[in-house]
Design a protein around this motif. Structure first.
Motif, PDB file in Angstrom:
ATOM      1  N   TRP A 204       0.859  -1.186   0.000  1.00 13.94           N
ATOM      2  CA  TRP A 204       0.000   0.000   0.000  1.00 13.94           C
ATOM      3  C   TRP A 204       0.893   1.234   0.000  1.00 13.94           C
ATOM      4  O   TRP A 204       2.072   1.148   0.372  1.00 13.94           O
ATOM      5  CB  TRP A 204      -0.908   0.001   1.244  1.00 13.94           C
ATOM      6  CG  TRP A 204      -1.944  -1.060   1.198  1.00 13.94           C
ATOM      7  CD1 TRP A 204      -2.027  -2.166   1.989  1.00 13.94           C
ATOM      8  CD2 TRP A 204      -3.066  -1.133   0.308  1.00 13.94           C
ATOM      9  NE1 TRP A 204      -3.119  -2.923   1.639  1.00 13.94           N
ATOM     10  CE2 TRP A 204      -3.774  -2.311   0.617  1.00 13.94           C
ATOM     11  CE3 TRP A 204      -3.532  -0.316  -0.725  1.00 13.94           C
ATOM     12  CZ2 TRP A 204      -4.932  -2.684  -0.068  1.00 13.94           C
ATOM     13  CZ3 TRP A 204      -4.683  -0.688  -1.401  1.00 13.94           C
ATOM     14  CH2 TRP A 204      -5.369  -1.863  -1.075  1.00 13.94           C
TER      15      TRP A 204
ATOM     16  N   THR B 163     -19.851  -7.885  -3.387  1.00  8.25           N
ATOM     17  CA  THR B 163     -19.137  -8.027  -2.117  1.00  8.25           C
ATOM     18  C   THR B 163     -19.567  -9.307  -1.432  1.00  8.25           C
ATOM     19  O   THR B 163     -20.574  -9.922  -1.790  1.00  8.25           O
ATOM     20  CB  THR B 163     -19.418  -6.841  -1.166  1.00  8.25           C
ATOM     21  OG1 THR B 163     -20.813  -6.806  -0.872  1.00  8.25           O
ATOM     22  CG2 THR B 163     -18.950  -5.520  -1.765  1.00  8.25           C
TER      23      THR B 163
ATOM     24  N   HIS C  18     -10.874  -5.726  -0.815  1.00 12.63           N
ATOM     25  CA  HIS C  18     -11.754  -4.563  -0.691  1.00 12.63           C
ATOM     26  C   HIS C  18     -13.223  -4.945  -0.903  1.00 12.63           C
ATOM     27  O   HIS C  18     -14.107  -4.201  -0.518  1.00 12.63           O
ATOM     28  CB  HIS C  18     -11.343  -3.460  -1.675  1.00 12.63           C
ATOM     29  CG  HIS C  18     -11.455  -3.842  -3.113  1.00 12.63           C
ATOM     30  ND1 HIS C  18     -10.458  -4.553  -3.767  1.00 12.63           N
ATOM     31  CD2 HIS C  18     -12.439  -3.627  -4.020  1.00 12.63           C
ATOM     32  CE1 HIS C  18     -10.833  -4.747  -5.026  1.00 12.63           C
ATOM     33  NE2 HIS C  18     -12.029  -4.201  -5.203  1.00 12.63           N
TER      34      HIS C  18
ATOM     35  N   PHE D 127      -9.688  -1.882   6.778  1.00  7.87           N
ATOM     36  CA  PHE D 127      -9.021  -2.107   5.502  1.00  7.87           C
ATOM     37  C   PHE D 127      -7.586  -1.625   5.620  1.00  7.87           C
ATOM     38  O   PHE D 127      -7.342  -0.466   5.963  1.00  7.87           O
ATOM     39  CB  PHE D 127      -9.751  -1.362   4.383  1.00  7.87           C
ATOM     40  CG  PHE D 127      -9.293  -1.738   3.008  1.00  7.87           C
ATOM     41  CD1 PHE D 127      -9.428  -3.030   2.533  1.00  7.87           C
ATOM     42  CD2 PHE D 127      -8.716  -0.798   2.180  1.00  7.87           C
ATOM     43  CE1 PHE D 127      -9.011  -3.381   1.262  1.00  7.87           C
ATOM     44  CE2 PHE D 127      -8.289  -1.124   0.907  1.00  7.87           C
ATOM     45  CZ  PHE D 127      -8.444  -2.428   0.440  1.00  7.87           C
TER      46      PHE D 127
ATOM     47  N   LYS E 224     -10.621   1.779   0.054  1.00  9.68           N
ATOM     48  CA  LYS E 224     -11.623   0.718  -0.076  1.00  9.68           C
ATOM     49  C   LYS E 224     -12.874   1.267  -0.758  1.00  9.68           C
ATOM     50  O   LYS E 224     -13.404   0.665  -1.691  1.00  9.68           O
ATOM     51  CB  LYS E 224     -11.968   0.150   1.303  1.00  9.68           C
ATOM     52  CG  LYS E 224     -12.930  -1.030   1.266  1.00  9.68           C
ATOM     53  CD  LYS E 224     -13.056  -1.669   2.638  1.00  9.68           C
ATOM     54  CE  LYS E 224     -13.768  -2.988   2.567  1.00  9.68           C
ATOM     55  NZ  LYS E 224     -13.634  -3.776   3.792  1.00  9.68           N
TER      56      LYS E 224
END
Length: 182
Positions: free
Chosen positions: A33, A106, A141, A153, A160
């Motif tokens: 990240w 999701t 995510h 997250f 996210k």
């Protein structure tokens, strides 16, 4: 001997901050990240693939970067690159489940635990999800709370939410742990 090849990537989604992308001959093994440094990548490699050299090689990593860029530019909905998951058997099983969540959809942590045949492993699924070494490609995510809250997250809830919006998914509530509000 295994070698980990790496390069860097920037994109407006991440405010053009640096991400490190790493792969072995087996496949993509790590995406950091923007909040993570090269030192984090180095420590991860030392832990997961001991005594492995880290070699900067933009050409080797370019197919992985290309698909990531295409996704973030809204031009790709599925990835077809090999993955080299490095983790426990349980973590790997969770990460493989993540790759089965379709673009724009999701799943809850409990749904993933159920899909693994272990409905009581909700917290363990959350922990494995948070340790996902190849976020976005193995789409952590896309995992939200069963109450539709964004929850935690590792990349930050702003990212996210951006990734879910990119996929056209808006059926969530902007709740999450304060420590992920960056």
């Amino acid at each position: 001997m295994t070698t980990v090849y790496w390069s860097t990537f920037t994109h407006p989604t991440f405010r053009n901050d640096l991400l490190f992308i790493a792969a072995t001959k087996e496949g993509l093994c790590r995406i950091t990240w923007p909040s993570e440094t090269f030192e984090i990548l180095k420590i991860w490699v030392e832990k997961q693939i001991p005594e492995t050299p880290l070699t900067e090689d933009e050409e080797f990593v370019s197919p992985y970067i290309l698909q990531l860029k295409e996704y973030l530019d809204g031009e790709r909905k599925e990835f077809d690159i090999p993955l080299d998951f490095r983790g426990t058997t349980f973590q790997t099983s969770v990460w493989e489940q993540l790759t089965k969540i379709p673009y724009g959809e999701t799943r809850s942590y409990s749904q993933i635990a159920e899909s693994l045949g272990n409905p009581k492993a909700v917290r363990a699924v959350g922990t494995a999800n948070g340790a996902n070494p190849v976020p976005i490609i193995a789409p952590c995510h896309r995992v939200i709370g069963k109450n539709a809250a964004l929850t935690g997250f590792a990349g930050g809830l702003r990212i996210k939410e951006k990734l879910l919006q990119l996929e056209g998914y808006h059926d969530y509530t902007k709740q999450g742990h304060a420590r992920f509000q960056f």
